[in-house]
Design an enzyme around this catalytic site. Structure first.
Site, PDB file in Angstrom:
ATOM      1  N   TYR A 257      43.883  58.257  58.272  1.00 38.14           N
ATOM      2  CA  TYR A 257      42.686  58.326  57.443  1.00 38.14           C
ATOM      3  C   TYR A 257      43.012  58.935  56.089  1.00 38.14           C
ATOM      4  O   TYR A 257      42.535  58.479  55.050  1.00 38.14           O
ATOM      5  CB  TYR A 257      41.585  59.150  58.128  1.00 38.14           C
ATOM      6  CG  TYR A 257      40.276  59.054  57.391  1.00 38.14           C
ATOM      7  CD1 TYR A 257      39.371  58.043  57.697  1.00 38.14           C
ATOM      8  CD2 TYR A 257      39.964  59.935  56.359  1.00 38.14           C
ATOM      9  CE1 TYR A 257      38.181  57.919  56.997  1.00 38.14           C
ATOM     10  CE2 TYR A 257      38.772  59.811  55.654  1.00 38.14           C
ATOM     11  CZ  TYR A 257      37.884  58.806  55.977  1.00 38.14           C
ATOM     12  OH  TYR A 257      36.714  58.676  55.270  1.00 38.14           O
TER      13      TYR A 257
ATOM     14  N   THR B 221      31.078  38.482  35.041  1.00 37.72           N
ATOM     15  CA  THR B 221      29.848  38.636  35.835  1.00 37.72           C
ATOM     16  C   THR B 221      29.689  40.041  36.432  1.00 37.72           C
ATOM     17  O   THR B 221      28.733  40.744  36.119  1.00 37.72           O
ATOM     18  CB  THR B 221      29.812  37.582  36.951  1.00 37.72           C
ATOM     19  OG1 THR B 221      31.023  37.660  37.695  1.00 37.72           O
ATOM     20  CG2 THR B 221      29.666  36.185  36.367  1.00 37.72           C
TER      21      THR B 221
ATOM     22  N   ASP C  63      40.416  45.221  31.713  1.00 33.38           N
ATOM     23  CA  ASP C  63      40.229  44.511  32.965  1.00 33.38           C
ATOM     24  C   ASP C  63      41.587  43.830  33.167  1.00 33.38           C
ATOM     25  O   ASP C  63      41.870  42.788  32.588  1.00 33.38           O
ATOM     26  CB  ASP C  63      39.091  43.502  32.858  1.00 33.38           C
ATOM     27  CG  ASP C  63      38.894  42.734  34.162  1.00 33.38           C
ATOM     28  OD1 ASP C  63      39.841  42.692  34.977  1.00 33.38           O
ATOM     29  OD2 ASP C  63      37.805  42.185  34.373  1.00 33.38           O
TER      30      ASP C  63
ATOM     31  N   LYS D 188      43.863  38.916  42.543  1.00 40.24           N
ATOM     32  CA  LYS D 188      44.367  37.922  41.572  1.00 40.24           C
ATOM     33  C   LYS D 188      45.879  38.117  41.398  1.00 40.24           C
ATOM     34  O   LYS D 188      46.626  37.877  42.324  1.00 40.24           O
ATOM     35  CB  LYS D 188      43.614  38.053  40.248  1.00 40.24           C
ATOM     36  CG  LYS D 188      42.123  38.374  40.359  1.00 40.24           C
ATOM     37  CD  LYS D 188      41.269  37.239  40.868  1.00 40.24           C
ATOM     38  CE  LYS D 188      39.823  37.592  41.172  1.00 40.24           C
ATOM     39  NZ  LYS D 188      39.009  38.282  40.208  1.00 40.24           N
TER      40      LYS D 188
ATOM     41  N   PHE E 212      24.499  33.151  40.718  1.00 45.29           N
ATOM     42  CA  PHE E 212      25.345  31.972  40.979  1.00 45.29           C
ATOM     43  C   PHE E 212      25.903  31.945  42.396  1.00 45.29           C
ATOM     44  O   PHE E 212      26.190  30.886  42.937  1.00 45.29           O
ATOM     45  CB  PHE E 212      26.494  31.907  39.958  1.00 45.29           C
ATOM     46  CG  PHE E 212      27.391  33.115  39.963  1.00 45.29           C
ATOM     47  CD1 PHE E 212      27.039  34.260  39.259  1.00 45.29           C
ATOM     48  CD2 PHE E 212      28.581  33.111  40.675  1.00 45.29           C
ATOM     49  CE1 PHE E 212      27.853  35.380  39.274  1.00 45.29           C
ATOM     50  CE2 PHE E 212      29.397  34.223  40.695  1.00 45.29           C
ATOM     51  CZ  PHE E 212      29.030  35.364  39.994  1.00 45.29           C
TER      52      PHE E 212
HETATM   53  C1  LIG Z   1      37.591  38.715  40.077  1.00 50.89           C
HETATM   54  C2  LIG Z   1      37.386  39.436  38.829  1.00 50.89           C
HETATM   55  C3  LIG Z   1      36.761  40.688  38.809  1.00 50.89           C
HETATM   56  C4  LIG Z   1      36.112  41.318  40.019  1.00 50.89           C
HETATM   57  O1  LIG Z   1      37.010  41.574  41.028  1.00 50.89           O
HETATM   58  P1  LIG Z   1      36.632  41.456  42.584  1.00 50.89           P
HETATM   59  O2  LIG Z   1      37.907  41.818  43.275  1.00 50.89           O
HETATM   60  O3  LIG Z   1      36.200  40.044  42.836  1.00 50.89           O
HETATM   61  O4  LIG Z   1      35.535  42.411  42.865  1.00 50.89           O
HETATM   62  C5  LIG Z   1      36.670  41.338  37.585  1.00 50.89           C
HETATM   63  N1  LIG Z   1      37.153  40.791  36.463  1.00 50.89           N
HETATM   64  C6  LIG Z   1      37.734  39.584  36.445  1.00 50.89           C
HETATM   65  C7  LIG Z   1      38.249  39.028  35.164  1.00 50.89           C
HETATM   66  C8  LIG Z   1      37.873  38.859  37.619  1.00 50.89           C
HETATM   67  O5  LIG Z   1      38.425  37.650  37.583  1.00 50.89           O
END
Ligand SMILES: *Cc1c(COP(=O)(O)O)cnc(C)c1O
Length: 475
Positions: A88, A141, A231, A274, A465
């Site tokens: 944990y 989003t 990001d 990603k 969406f």
């Molecule tokens: C997928 C994505 C997110 C959000 O990430 P999640 O793992 O789906 O919560 C944020 N920014 C970008 C550019 C993304 O493609």
């Protein structure tokens, strides 16, 4: 050297060029796909309210809904799964991930989360107060949702070219420095908790931002004491574009490019689903000790203890391995090469899509595809539905449905870009699959005139969406 030898060497050279994006790995395990008939697809799509997010995966042949969490893991990563330390508190795998992020990206502190939006929530709640303003290079989003939810107003400060699917600007993800400077003048630096910079910019078509541009953003914001949070979801793909397109970076390994890029920021939110080649996970990373303390405390409310944040130990291990695998130049060339291959096929047939081709997807331009449809007839949503009916390929809408409504006025955002995204999962599909995709898009293009559009019959309150339902318009 004989003429003959000369020629075969020459051909070999061409061969190497032609194959330059070929995958630097081979397949060890396969997953059978399910084929459907047109009647089955008609029924499945009607049951899904003409929203590809509501289809069952078993009814899909080639799944290009998203590159999020759909990555194929390597044998090394699966071996890493067996090293999961499911304690944990204080899991070994957390420390391995922390060290990997520090080495590969360069920020000091790491707070793990269940996925990217968990990190966005922590960052937004920690830094934003009601009345704040957050500038970004186009919205995403979930990112914008968390910023607005915490009380900020979002401002799009991307260059104008990003909104034009025909512009061939090599770095369409760039921040417009004048727009950013004007915003700082207008609202005051003390009301801007941070600038949010995405690399690459998903909503603009996976478009990169240049090193020079981020450096310029850094110069401007540091004069005003405003931090930059990336990001960094696809920052490694961004690094490949810098290597290919920006002066001074040819031949430099993407590992070094990534490190330099991140050095112009104060931290990042990350979706591990990603670039990092895993199926779940994410994190917030920062150089700011105070933010770290705050986020490390908040994480126990929303995600889990600060050494797992919603991930299993084994998942953190797989991510640590995936991050290093993704930083291999040959891998990254094959990744983006496959996306470009699909673009090349579509280009031959004059099919409209966002150019230049970005890192993770082809974005079909649904306005140009269906010029006879109004944006209120949801052209991009319609194209996603048509493509599924045609061949069982699943794509997604990135247009007026995804853009949602203005948080204050309740009016629909009406984005210039009305796109249907064919997102390529990493290390999953073959070149032959890309051929099928291109041929299916062509078939939809050939009968585009007969298409009538959709109407929305159910609209969820948040991020509509994902769960909205539609019906076909007749006549
Ligand atoms: C997928 C994505 C997110 C959000 O990430 P999640 O793992 O789906 O919560 C944020 N920014 C970008 C550019 C993304 O493609």
């Amino acid at each position: 050297m004989s003429n003959h030898t000369h020629q075969s060497l020459h051909t070999m050279g061409q061969q190497q060029d032609r194959r330059s994006w070929a995958e630097p790995y081979r397949i060890k395990m396969v997953e059978p796909l399910h084929m459907t008939t047109r009647e089955e697809r008609e029924q499945a799509l009607a049951e899904a309210g003409f929203n590809t997010f509501l289809l069952r995966s078993r009814d899909v042949y080639i799944d290009l809904l998203t590159d999020s969490g759909t990555n194929a893991m390597s044998d090394r990563q699966w071996a890493g799964i067996m090293l999961g330390d499911e304690a944990y508190a204080g899991s070994e795998n957390f420390y391995r991930l922390e060290e990997t992020v520090r080495e590969c990206y360069g920020w000091k502190y790491l707070v793990p989360t269940h996925q990217g939006r968990g990190a966005e929530n922590l960052l937004s709640q920690s830094l934003i107060t009601p009345g704040s303003h957050v500038p970004g290079n186009m919205y995403f989003t979930t990112t914008r949702f968390h910023q607005e939810h915490a009380g900020a107003t979002f401002h799009d400060v991307i260059i104008d070219e990003a909104h034009d699917s025909h512009s061939l600007h090599p770095f369409k993800g760039n921040v417009d420095i004048d727009k950013l400077a004007a915003l700082i003048d207008e609202v005051g630096a003390d009301r801007i908790p941070y600038v949010c910079v995405a690399a690459t910019v998903n909503m603009a078509g996976g478009q990169p931002i240049s090193m020079a541009n981020l450096r310029a953003v850094r110069e401007l914001t540091s004069r005003h004491g405003i931090p930059i949070y990336l990001d960094a979801t696809r920052a490694m793909e961004n690094a490949l574009f810098i290597q290919e397109r920006e002066e001074g970076y040819a031949g430099e390994p993407i590992t070094d490019i990534l490190r330099e890029f991140c050095s112009y920021s104060d931290g990042a939110t990350m979706s591990g689903k990603k670039d990092p080649l895993v199926n779940i996970g994410g994190w917030l990373s920062t150089n700011d000790r105070d933010l770290y303390e705050e986020a490390r405390n908040l994480v126990v409310v929303y995600e889990g203890l600060h050494t797992y944040g919603g991930m299993a130990g084994r998942d953190m291990e797989a991510m640590a391995i995936g991050i290093r695998e993704a930083l291999d130049d040959d891998y990254m060339k094959s990744r983006v090469g496959q996306v470009r291959y699909l673009g090349m096929l579509l280009e031959q047939w004059g099919i409209p899509f966002v150019k230049p081709v970005g890192g993770h997807a082809i974005f079909l331009d649904a306005r140009d595809f269906y010029p006879h449809l109004d944006q209120d007839q949801y052209p991009a949503q319609t194209l996603a539905a048509e493509l599924y009916l045609e061949s069982g390929i699943r794509s997604m809408e990135r247009g007026i449905v995804s853009a949602g409504r203005d948080a204050v006025t309740g009016e629909n955002h009406r984005p210039k870009l009305e796109l249907t995204r064919l997102t390529i999962p990493r290390r999953v599909y073959t070149q032959a699959h890309m051929d099928v995709v291109a041929e299916s898009v062509k078939a939809c293009f050939d009968h585009r005139d007969s298409v009538r559009g959709l109407k929305m019959v159910y609209e969820p309150r948040y991020l509509r969406f994902f769960q909205a339902r539609f019906e076909p318009l007749t006549a």
